[in-house]
Write an enzyme that holds these catalytic residues in place. Structure first.
Site, PDB file in Angstrom:
ATOM      1  CD  GLU A 139      -4.121  -6.217   2.548  1.00 24.32           C
ATOM      2  OE1 GLU A 139      -4.922  -5.433   3.288  1.00 24.32           O
ATOM      3  OE2 GLU A 139      -2.843  -6.028   2.251  1.00 24.32           O
TER       4      GLU A 139
ATOM      5  CD  GLU B 185      -2.944  -0.915   2.007  1.00 23.65           C
ATOM      6  OE1 GLU B 185      -2.883  -0.460   3.151  1.00 23.65           O
ATOM      7  OE2 GLU B 185      -4.234  -1.407   1.913  1.00 23.65           O
TER       8      GLU B 185
HETATM    9  C1  GLA Z   1      -4.179  -2.697   4.710  1.00 23.56           C
HETATM   10  C2  GLA Z   1      -2.719  -3.361   4.851  1.00 23.56           C
HETATM   11  C3  GLA Z   1      -2.656  -4.439   5.679  1.00 23.56           C
HETATM   12  C4  GLA Z   1      -3.599  -4.179   6.968  1.00 23.56           C
HETATM   13  C5  GLA Z   1      -4.968  -3.910   6.438  1.00 23.56           C
HETATM   14  C6  GLA Z   1      -6.086  -4.039   7.515  1.00 23.56           C
HETATM   15  O1  GLA Z   1      -4.776  -3.286   3.556  1.00 23.56           O
HETATM   16  O2  GLA Z   1      -2.188  -3.729   3.648  1.00 23.56           O
HETATM   17  O3  GLA Z   1      -1.478  -4.502   6.153  1.00 23.56           O
HETATM   18  O4  GLA Z   1      -2.932  -3.328   7.657  1.00 23.56           O
HETATM   19  O5  GLA Z   1      -4.931  -2.750   5.841  1.00 23.56           O
HETATM   20  O6  GLA Z   1      -7.326  -3.482   7.191  1.00 23.56           O
END
Ligand code: GLA
Ligand code: ZN
Length: 683
Positions: free
Chosen positions: A306, A154
């Site tokens: 994710e 991210e």
């Molecule tokens: C993001 C991050 C993860 C985690 C999630 C929690 O997507 O990539 O590492 O912190 O949020 O929602």
């Protein structure tokens, strides 16, 4: 897609997610691998935040734990989405190289203790991160379990530092503009006496400073996005050198304001993204994000890399996903082009800021629990769908244009209305189409527009001349363009086009904008159709609000007129014939029902409608999305997000098989709340 892209070769839909074994004692690892099989996982992403565990001091590596974990996973047939572990900077590194620490928008250097905290232009960070990526690739690159590289995590840490970013920005500007004179001209620096006489006078736009230089801020946004992208590129180059056949990704975040993902996607082999809808997010808004992510590579499938299996920890209220909600959301992703269903994370951590975030294995550690059971069942179901859906593309003939640079230009400007939100406007257009059952792609104004017969440009305020020319060419070749208020005002340096809006689209739209009104709420205006229009009866009215352009027609013809104010009776919806196509202008923002009526009418004219009986919209709450596989298999996904049982009327005379249940059906598909159907039409 560039021809250097390496496709992801999957045996079926991937099911798995983030695994952070370094947070747990070795004793747990055997259980983890065994239970992952029980959860029907076939892939794990790791070690995203493992830098400090892999390199506890500079140049000293501790691979043994990762060796052991990978072997345990591998023995169970679990593939790896292997991370380069560079998302979190170790404490020793921050201490040894203070220039690595990011400087935030207020000009403050952050302290150690978070993640994503590196300055993207720090040579020390670049050296140490690519070094770690190299070491990991050298050690594990040949492991047969490695199917995908996951760089960092991210990305989004914009930096405004003096020591690295300021000089890099000046070089970037020199390359872009050549001379200071040119920069001064393009940036309109005679305004408020901002003229620069030396490159060294140009500073990053920190918030405690002066924020009046819109063009500087726009260029800094470009530069900052590119700076982080260069970190990705640097790691990718190392991985490519060592493992030329393993595709590379990083996880994106939908309409994430700071990064121009259209530029990013070109550097990625496969797009992957993290889907965290708030508990009340309308399904069509989530669909918009999927379409935006799919559109980054002009329609290629992507990875849902994710999502939370249950709740999040960072919403105002972190509601549980009720039974079958996870399944519904996962199939929604697949319906829109995902080739994986992945979670954050495997085991809920015992400490830190994410201890309240959902995971497949909760704090209790048990598998006789609802979330584990739902995940496991979903994995089994996805496996039955398998190859039938892989590679499938959305058969969209409508493009909705989304542009990061317009988002930036509008956000940095002062006026026209503080209530204006660019992404919300584009999303609104997508939702109007999607709820009608009309397939749409969300693509960049720079995308290949040849596949599209209808192009929707919601408030495309910043439009470069080359992109405008390509849109115009597509209209000349027969497509329909529909642009809305405030489109075409700015060129790509934030300068208003000579003679104003709609700038390079003036001819194709056949009008010019005389004035733009911004209505203070709750004030509204309205549209009245002056004539029958593609199924909308004359005299139909809808509310209009927020922005109202007063337009003067050259070759365009009015279809709808304003109902109120001193410009009542003046055109608000117009059409112009141009080449073999049409240019529509919608000079205000319509209430959702109005926007939907207009977009459906414009599509209807082109013979574009939903694939249901008579091209009708699905019942409210029911989502419809199609994917067509490379072998021509057309799958229609029906998803019931609403609270009632709904009957969906299918094309008369055709027979469908539900790939999930094996049922066959002819005229009607019945869906109970949260039901999913994946229908294949018999040949
Ligand atoms: C993001 C991050 C993860 C985690 C999630 C929690 O997507 O990539 O590492 O912190 O949020 O929602
Ligand atoms: Zn910096």
């Amino acid at each position: 897609m560039t021809n250097t892209d390496i496709p992801l070769a999957l045996p079926g839909i991937w099911h798995g997610g983030d695994y952070n074994p370094e947070q747990w004692d070795e004793a747990v690892w055997d259980d983890d691998a065994r239970l992952m099989t029980g959860a029907n996982w076939n892939v794990a992403t790791l070690p995203v935040f493992g830098w400090a565990s892999l390199e506890p001091e500079e140049g000293v590596y501790t691979w043994e734990w990762l060796d052991a974990v990978l072997e345990k996973l591998s023995a169970r047939g679990i593939a790896f989405c292997l991370a380069t572990a560079t998302a979190s900077v170790p404490a020793w590194l921050d201490a040894a190289y203070p220039d690595v620490r990011v400087t935030n928008e207020s000009g403050v250097k952050v302290w150690h203790g978070n993640r994503h905290t590196f300055c993207p232009n720090s040579a020390n960070f670049r050296r140490l991160s690519t070094n770690l990526a190299r070491k990991i690739a050298e050690r594990y690159g040949n492991h047969p379990g490695v199917k995908l590289w996951h760089i960092s995590n991210e990305y989004g840490n914009l930096c405004y530092c003096d020591e690295n970013c300021a000089p890099a920005f000046r070089l970037w500007l020199q390359e872009r503009y050549g001379t200071l004179d040119e920069l001064n001209h393009r940036w309109y620096t005679r305004f408020w006496g901002h003229t620069f006489t030396d490159w060294a006078q140009i500073e990053p736009p920190i918030t405690i400073g002066e924020r009046s230089m819109n063009a500087l801020r726009l260029d800094y946004a470009r530069f900052a996005s590119e700076s982080l992208l260069n970190c990705f590129r640097a790691e990718k180059a190392v991985l490519r050198e060592i493992t030329p056949d393993v595709p590379v990704t990083t996880n994106l975040m939908g309409a994430f304001f700071p990064l121009n993902y259209h530029e990013w996607a070109a550097a990625m082999d496969v797009v992957s993204w993290d889907n965290y809808p708030g508990p009340d997010a309308p399904y069509a808004a989530v669909a918009f994000n999927h379409a935006l992510m799919r559109g980054l590579k002009e329609g290629l499938p992507f990875l849902l890399i994710e999502q939370s299996p249950s709740q999040q920890n960072w919403q105002p209220y972190n509601a549980l996903k009720p039974p079958r909600q996870l399944r519904l959301q996962s199939f929604q992703a697949v319906a829109h082009g995902a080739e994986s269903v992945m979670y954050f994370q495997w085991r809920r951590g015992r400490g830190g800021i994410e201890k309240n975030h959902g995971a497949v294995i909760e704090h209790h550690g048990r598998t006789d629990a609802r979330v584990f059971r739902e995940v496991s069942e979903l994995g089994a179901e996805l496996a039955t769908l398998g190859a039938a859906t892989l590679g499938g593309r959305t058969p969209a003939r409508v493009a909705v244009l989304y542009d990061w640079e317009t988002a930036w230009a509008l956000r940095f400007a002062s006026g026209p209305s503080r209530d204006f939100d660019y992404t919300r406007e584009v999303r609104g257009a997508y939702i109007a189409l999607h709820e009608s059952g009309i397939a749409a792609d969300v693509v960049s104004p720079g995308a290949n527009l040849a596949p599209y017969d209808v192009i929707i440009a919601p408030t495309l305020t910043l439009l470069s001349r080359p992109n405008a020319a390509r849109i115009v060419a597509r209209v000349e070749a027969g497509a329909t363009l529909l642009a809305t208020a405030y489109t075409g005002l700015l060129d790509d340096t934030d300068l208003v086009y000579e003679n104003g809006a709609p700038g390079a689209l003036t001819e194709v739209l056949g009008l010019w904008v005389e004035e733009s009104d911004a209505l203070p709420p709750p004030k509204t205006n309205g549209i009245r159709f002056a004539e029958d229009f593609a199924g909308i009866a004359a005299d139909t009215t809808f509310r209009a609000d927020l922005l109202c352009d007063r337009v003067r027609l050259e070759t365009a013809r009015p279809i709808g007129v304003y109902t109120d104010d001193f410009y009542a009776g003046e055109p608000v919806f117009t059409v112009n014939a141009h080449g073999d196509g049409l240019g529509y202008y919608l000079a205000s923002r319509l209430e959702p029902a109005g926007l939907q009526a207009v977009l459906r009418a414009v599509c209807r004219e082109k013979g574009i409608a939903s694939p249901l009986l008579d091209g009708d919209a699905p019942p409210p709450g029911v989502e419809i999305a199609e994917r067509v596989s490379p072998d021509g298999t057309r799958l229609m996904y029906l998803l019931q997000h609403g609270a009632d049982t709904a009957d969906v009327l299918l094309t008369a005379g055709a027979t469908y098989t539900d790939l999930l249940t094996g049922e066959s059906m002819t005229s009607t598909a019945r869906l109970a709340p949260r039901d999913v159907r994946v229908l294949r039409r018999a040949a």
